[in-house]
Design an enzyme around this catalytic site. Structure first.
Site, PDB file in Angstrom:
ATOM      1  N   VAL A 185       0.948  -1.214   0.034  1.00 41.55           N
ATOM      2  CA  VAL A 185      -0.042  -0.109   0.018  1.00 41.55           C
ATOM      3  C   VAL A 185       0.845   1.369   0.122  1.00 41.55           C
ATOM      4  O   VAL A 185       0.736   2.205  -0.978  1.00 41.55           O
ATOM      5  CB  VAL A 185      -1.117  -0.010   1.264  1.00 41.55           C
ATOM      6  CG1 VAL A 185      -1.621   1.369   1.443  1.00 41.55           C
ATOM      7  CG2 VAL A 185      -1.942  -1.221   1.286  1.00 41.55           C
ATOM      8  N   ASP A 218      -7.973 -17.774   9.443  1.00 47.77           N
ATOM      9  CA  ASP A 218      -9.410 -18.487   9.318  1.00 47.77           C
ATOM     10  C   ASP A 218      -9.618 -18.790   7.927  1.00 47.77           C
ATOM     11  O   ASP A 218     -10.451 -19.535   7.594  1.00 47.77           O
ATOM     12  CB  ASP A 218     -10.395 -17.956  10.060  1.00 47.77           C
ATOM     13  CG  ASP A 218      -9.926 -17.781  11.666  1.00 47.77           C
ATOM     14  OD1 ASP A 218      -8.788 -18.317  11.844  1.00 47.77           O
ATOM     15  OD2 ASP A 218     -10.638 -16.721  12.286  1.00 47.77           O
ATOM     16  N   GLU A 277     -10.828 -25.985  16.232  1.00 42.76           N
ATOM     17  CA  GLU A 277     -11.114 -25.513  17.534  1.00 42.76           C
ATOM     18  C   GLU A 277     -12.618 -25.176  17.609  1.00 42.76           C
ATOM     19  O   GLU A 277     -13.225 -25.251  18.524  1.00 42.76           O
ATOM     20  CB  GLU A 277     -10.439 -24.398  17.820  1.00 42.76           C
ATOM     21  CG  GLU A 277     -10.825 -23.145  16.995  1.00 42.76           C
ATOM     22  CD  GLU A 277      -9.917 -21.593  17.589  1.00 42.76           C
ATOM     23  OE1 GLU A 277      -9.514 -21.719  18.507  1.00 42.76           O
ATOM     24  OE2 GLU A 277     -10.227 -20.708  16.710  1.00 42.76           O
TER      25      GLU A 277
HETATM   26  O1  F6P Z   1      -9.323 -14.975  13.752  1.00 43.45           O
HETATM   27  C1  F6P Z   1      -8.139 -15.347  14.001  1.00 43.45           C
HETATM   28  C2  F6P Z   1      -7.984 -16.117  15.324  1.00 43.45           C
HETATM   29  O2  F6P Z   1      -6.490 -16.788  15.502  1.00 43.45           O
HETATM   30  C3  F6P Z   1      -8.875 -17.545  15.432  1.00 43.45           C
HETATM   31  O3  F6P Z   1      -8.538 -18.692  14.546  1.00 43.45           O
HETATM   32  C4  F6P Z   1      -8.952 -17.620  16.801  1.00 43.45           C
HETATM   33  O4  F6P Z   1     -10.034 -18.342  17.287  1.00 43.45           O
HETATM   34  C5  F6P Z   1      -8.887 -16.390  17.486  1.00 43.45           C
HETATM   35  O5  F6P Z   1      -8.061 -15.598  16.609  1.00 43.45           O
HETATM   36  C6  F6P Z   1      -8.140 -16.220  18.625  1.00 43.45           C
HETATM   37  O6  F6P Z   1      -8.322 -14.734  18.844  1.00 43.45           O
HETATM   38  P1  F6P Z   1      -6.962 -14.159  20.167  1.00 43.45           P
HETATM   39  O7  F6P Z   1      -5.982 -13.931  19.392  1.00 43.45           O
HETATM   40  O8  F6P Z   1      -8.006 -12.820  20.340  1.00 43.45           O
HETATM   41  O9  F6P Z   1      -7.104 -15.060  21.238  1.00 43.45           O
END
Ligand code: F6P
Length: 324
Positions: A24, A128, A223
């Site tokens: 960017v 994700d 998960e």
């Molecule tokens: O959205 C990305 C992610 O790594 C998910 O896979 C996971 O559930 C979540 O973020 C974990 O979030 P945090 O880093 O806030 O614990």
């Protein structure tokens, strides 16, 4: 018309975010525009954490994981009043367009600003891979490779002890990471939220692997699945039919988010960073730039936010066949 573009990263970090920021900044400066980096995502936007970015500020970051602009999940920004305030802050800084690099929550934030008539372009970045409007989000490929390396390593120790391992991967409520790393890792079982499964059938599949002569049985578990690794492990341990299985649970967790982006994520991030600037150059905004069937494509932010990205049914079908 010269632009004054701002860029921020938001939500969970993803490998390749730095490469996207770099693209960017370099692309905007190449066009004679100015670039402002907003630190700490939407939270930093509200607290005015703005800094001008020059070419040199993004030197040496293409190979770095995480985001040098920092990221937050801002609860304050969920409020309508805060969103209106954010637009006022951007206008007060004479910003003409904002690029939001992040996952679904971040694109919902981008839409909130677009609905208040502020020019925004989104870039999907999350491990994700659940952002609608792009086949791959920035970070997915690197996270998959990290998960795959872990699965390969676990297989070695699992085979030495003829053990069952339940490897839990991230993905929130998407099974994409589990499905793809499970197929590529040769897992005996893949458990994803998109397929409601019976735990007895799942446990039988692991036992069946030994009966067919496998040296180990690896289940890759998302998960977000109803039976995540802990729940499935507890189920197996409580059922006398499965006393032969003494499952070991490994949760990869945030390990998947760290690390240097691979070539796929660096290239994707570079292409999408330039594509976002192309949008502003054409006077187009209120969209997410993504990669669809190998080509850059724009999708309207309301569609991105309202649509659920689904898993490829064909991949799900073949994962079942290959596990046997
Ligand atoms: O959205 C990305 C992610 O790594 C998910 O896979 C996971 O559930 C979540 O973020 C974990 O979030 P945090 O880093 O806030 O614990």
């Amino acid at each position: 018309m010269p632009h004054n573009i701002a860029v921020l990263t938001s939500g969970g970090d993803a490998p390749g975010m730095n490469a996207a920021i770099r693209a960017v900044v370099r692309s905007a400066i190449h066009r004679g525009w100015q670039v402002i980096g907003i630190e700490s995502g939407f939270g930093g936007l509200l607290s005015g954490e703005f800094r001008a970015l020059q070419r040199g500020d993004v030197s040496g970051i293409i190979d770095k994981g995480g985001t040098f602009l920092l990221s937050t999940r801002s609860a304050a920004f969920m409020e309508e009043q805060a969103q209106a305030e954010a637009v006022a802050i951007l206008r007060a800084h004479q910003i003409t367009g904002l690029i939001v690099i992040g996952g679904n929550g971040s694109q919902a934030g981008a839409l909130a600003l677009a609905q208040r008539a502020f020019p925004v372009v989104g870039i999907g970045a999350t491990i994700d891979n659940d952002v609608f409007g792009t086949d791959f989000a920035v970070g997915v490929d690197t996270a998959l490779n990290i998960a795959l390396e872990a699965i390969d390593r676990i297989k070695v120790t699992a085979a030495s002890h003829q053990r069952v391992f339940l490897v839990e991967v991230m993905g929130r409520d998407s099974g994409y990471l589990a499905l793809v790393s499970g197929i590529a890792g040769g897992a005996e079982l893949i458990v994803i939220p998109e397929v409601e499964d019976d735990p007895a059938r799942m446990a039988d599949q692991l036992l069946g692997a030994y009966q067919r002569g496998h040296a180990h049985a690896i289940a890759v578990v998302a998960e977000g699945a109803r039976y995540d690794a802990d729940a499935f492990s507890n189920y197996i341990s409580a059922d006398p039919n499965y006393t032969k299985i003494e499952p070991r649970v490994t949760k990869l967790g945030h390990v998947q988010r760290g690390g240097a982006p691979g070539v796929v994520d660096r290239l994707l991030a570079s292409q999408l960073g330039v594509a976002a600037c192309d949008c502003f150059a054409r006077g187009e905004h209120g969209v997410l730039v993504g990669m669809v069937a190998g080509k850059v494509a724009e999708t309207a932010l309301p569609t991105v936010v309202a649509s659920k990205k689904t898993l490829d049914r064909e991949l799900i079908r073949l994962s079942g066949e290959l596990a046997y």
